[in-house]
Design a protein around this motif. Structure first.
Motif, PDB file in Angstrom:
ATOM      1  N   PRO A 151       5.629 -11.455   8.888  1.00 25.94           N
ATOM      2  CA  PRO A 151       4.261 -11.188   8.425  1.00 25.94           C
ATOM      3  C   PRO A 151       4.146  -9.870   7.672  1.00 25.94           C
ATOM      4  CG  PRO A 151       4.270 -11.961  10.701  1.00 25.94           C
ATOM      5  CD  PRO A 151       5.701 -11.737  10.332  1.00 25.94           C
ATOM      6  N   VAL A 152       3.309  -9.875   6.644  1.00 26.21           N
ATOM      7  CA  VAL A 152       3.041  -8.669   5.863  1.00 26.21           C
ATOM      8  C   VAL A 152       1.976  -7.853   6.591  1.00 26.21           C
ATOM      9  CG1 VAL A 152       2.266  -7.755   3.654  1.00 26.21           C
ATOM     10  CG2 VAL A 152       3.635  -9.860   3.730  1.00 26.21           C
ATOM     11  N   VAL A 153       2.340  -6.637   6.978  1.00 24.80           N
ATOM     12  CA  VAL A 153       1.445  -5.779   7.757  1.00 24.80           C
ATOM     13  C   VAL A 153       1.349  -4.426   7.068  1.00 24.80           C
ATOM     14  CG1 VAL A 153       1.056  -4.662   9.986  1.00 24.80           C
ATOM     15  CG2 VAL A 153       2.071  -6.954   9.901  1.00 24.80           C
ATOM     16  N   CYS A 154       0.123  -3.901   6.969  1.00 26.18           N
ATOM     17  CA  CYS A 154      -0.072  -2.577   6.361  1.00 26.18           C
ATOM     18  C   CYS A 154       0.442  -1.499   7.312  1.00 26.18           C
ATOM     19  CB  CYS A 154      -1.546  -2.360   6.054  1.00 26.18           C
ATOM     20  SG  CYS A 154      -1.856  -0.934   4.981  1.00 26.18           S
ATOM     21  N   THR A 155       1.219  -0.565   6.779  1.00 25.08           N
ATOM     22  CA  THR A 155       1.814   0.489   7.604  1.00 25.08           C
ATOM     23  C   THR A 155       0.894   1.696   7.752  1.00 25.08           C
ATOM     24  OG1 THR A 155       2.922   1.492   5.701  1.00 25.08           O
ATOM     25  CG2 THR A 155       4.132  -0.218   6.911  1.00 25.08           C
ATOM     26  N   VAL A 156      -0.250   1.685   7.071  1.00 23.87           N
ATOM     27  CA  VAL A 156      -1.244   2.754   7.193  1.00 23.87           C
ATOM     28  C   VAL A 156      -2.577   2.104   7.558  1.00 23.87           C
ATOM     29  CG1 VAL A 156      -0.054   4.272   5.577  1.00 23.87           C
ATOM     30  CG2 VAL A 156      -1.739   2.647   4.710  1.00 23.87           C
ATOM     31  N   ASP A 157      -3.614   2.906   7.655  1.00 24.73           N
ATOM     32  CA  ASP A 157      -4.938   2.370   7.962  1.00 24.73           C
ATOM     33  C   ASP A 157      -5.421   1.530   6.780  1.00 24.73           C
ATOM     34  OD1 ASP A 157      -7.535   1.791   8.635  1.00 24.73           O
ATOM     35  OD2 ASP A 157      -8.082   3.847   9.153  1.00 24.73           O
ATOM     36  N   ILE A 158      -5.445   0.226   6.951  1.00 22.79           N
ATOM     37  CA  ILE A 158      -5.771  -0.670   5.836  1.00 22.79           C
ATOM     38  C   ILE A 158      -7.204  -0.473   5.351  1.00 22.79           C
ATOM     39  CG2 ILE A 158      -6.573  -2.608   7.259  1.00 22.79           C
ATOM     40  CD1 ILE A 158      -5.023  -4.438   5.278  1.00 22.79           C
ATOM     41  N   ARG A 159      -8.077   0.069   6.193  1.00 24.26           N
ATOM     42  CA  ARG A 159      -9.476   0.254   5.797  1.00 24.26           C
ATOM     43  C   ARG A 159      -9.608   1.330   4.719  1.00 24.26           C
ATOM     44  NH1 ARG A 159     -11.683   1.356  11.723  1.00 24.26           N
ATOM     45  NH2 ARG A 159      -9.745   2.581  11.614  1.00 24.26           N
ATOM     46  N   SER A 160      -8.667   2.251   4.686  1.00 25.29           N
ATOM     47  CA  SER A 160      -8.742   3.332   3.702  1.00 25.29           C
ATOM     48  C   SER A 160      -7.613   3.260   2.680  1.00 25.29           C
ATOM     49  CB  SER A 160      -8.698   4.691   4.417  1.00 25.29           C
ATOM     50  OG  SER A 160      -7.492   4.820   5.169  1.00 25.29           O
ATOM     51  N   TYR A 161      -6.841   2.174   2.706  1.00 27.77           N
ATOM     52  CA  TYR A 161      -5.699   2.080   1.791  1.00 27.77           C
ATOM     53  C   TYR A 161      -6.156   1.590   0.417  1.00 27.77           C
ATOM     54  CZ  TYR A 161      -1.475   0.428  -0.506  1.00 27.77           C
ATOM     55  OH  TYR A 161      -0.485   0.220  -1.424  1.00 27.77           O
TER      56      TYR A 161
END
Length: 271
Positions: free
Chosen positions: A214-224
């Protein structure tokens, strides 16, 4: 071959070919072999791609509904853990002594020529590892990637080149710190650009054929809001540069002077 760690293949006119294996992984200092998947019943066969040149091709395993050769078209190739068809490349067959029986049988059945095997040995014999999932013979060849790592490929044609593209999945944070905003893995392939802005130039895009992990954001996706847009299965890799709207990642192979660009130019010309 279900759950077997290896297969001994015997041919009438050659010595046995030992240790046809499915896959392995490293566990500490040891290499641990993985057995073939359940229901691996069918036929070993030689797969070739007429678009990929004379050095491409290899042995695959086709799982079939029954033991009749007539069921071959209804079967499916066994996949390796990396998501692509399990395969012993012709380059591996040519360079490894334990595949000598397979090499002799391929020549006997006129599926390959001694010249092809000799050419493979000349190009690949000095390489310690030949990895099918990262070796491509034409532009449309699929290959495995990790979204949190640079791309590293072996490109094979008249010569063999290493292609390293370190920044495809990378973004920049403040103070120009580089990082990979997405984790996960998948199968991708290059595509020639048909966009109007690429007219008259040799530009490559990259399509995400399939996501494996699965593709997962390594940072806070809300502010990416970084350069690399989330990779999506079936779509072109998309990036946003210099406050411009998102657009397909594009690599102009004639505007770079690296060895990687030279290898991709050769691949373009041979495809």
């Amino acid at each position: 071959m279900s759950r077997k760690l290896s297969l001994t293949a015997r041919f009438p006119v050659s010595k046995p070919t030992y240790a046809i294996r499915y896959a392995s992984h490293t566990l500490g200092p040891k290499k641990v072999y993985i057995g073939f998947p359940d229901h691996t019943r069918g036929f070993l066969y030689f797969h070739s791609d007429p678009h990929a040149g004379p050095l491409a091709g290899g042995i695959r395993f086709r799982v079939t509904p029954d033991n009749s050769p007539s069921s071959f078209p209804a079967g499916q190739d066994v996949l390796a853990p990396h998501g692509l068809p399990w395969e012993i490349l012709l380059a591996q067959i040519a360079c490894r002594a334990n595949y000598a029986g397979i090499a002799a049988q391929l020549v006997r059945e006129t599926l390959v020529t001694p010249e092809q095997l000799s050419r493979c040995r000349g190009l690949f014999s000095q390489r310690a590892h030949i990895e099918p999932q990262n070796t491509i013979f034409h532009l449309a060849s699929p290959f495995r990637i990790n979204f949190s790592s640079p791309i590293s490929l072996t490109v094979a044609g008249d010569e063999v080149h290493n292609v390293v593209l370190p920044g495809v999945f990378r973004a920049s944070a403040e103070y120009n710190k580089k990082y990979f905003p997405w984790s996960g893995s998948g199968i991708v392939q290059f595509e020639r650009s048909t966009l109007p802005e690429s007219a008259g130039r040799r530009v490559l895009h990259m399509r995400i054929i399939k996501t494996l992990e699965p593709v997962v954001c390594t940072v806070d996706i809300r502010s990416y809001h970084g350069r690399v847009v989330q990779p999506v299965e079936g779509q072109l890799l998309t990036v946003r540069d210099y406050q411009r709207p998102p657009a397909p990642w594009a690599y102009d192979i004639d505007s770079h002077r690296s060895q990687s660009a030279a290898a991709l130019r050769a691949l373009w010309e041979n495809s």
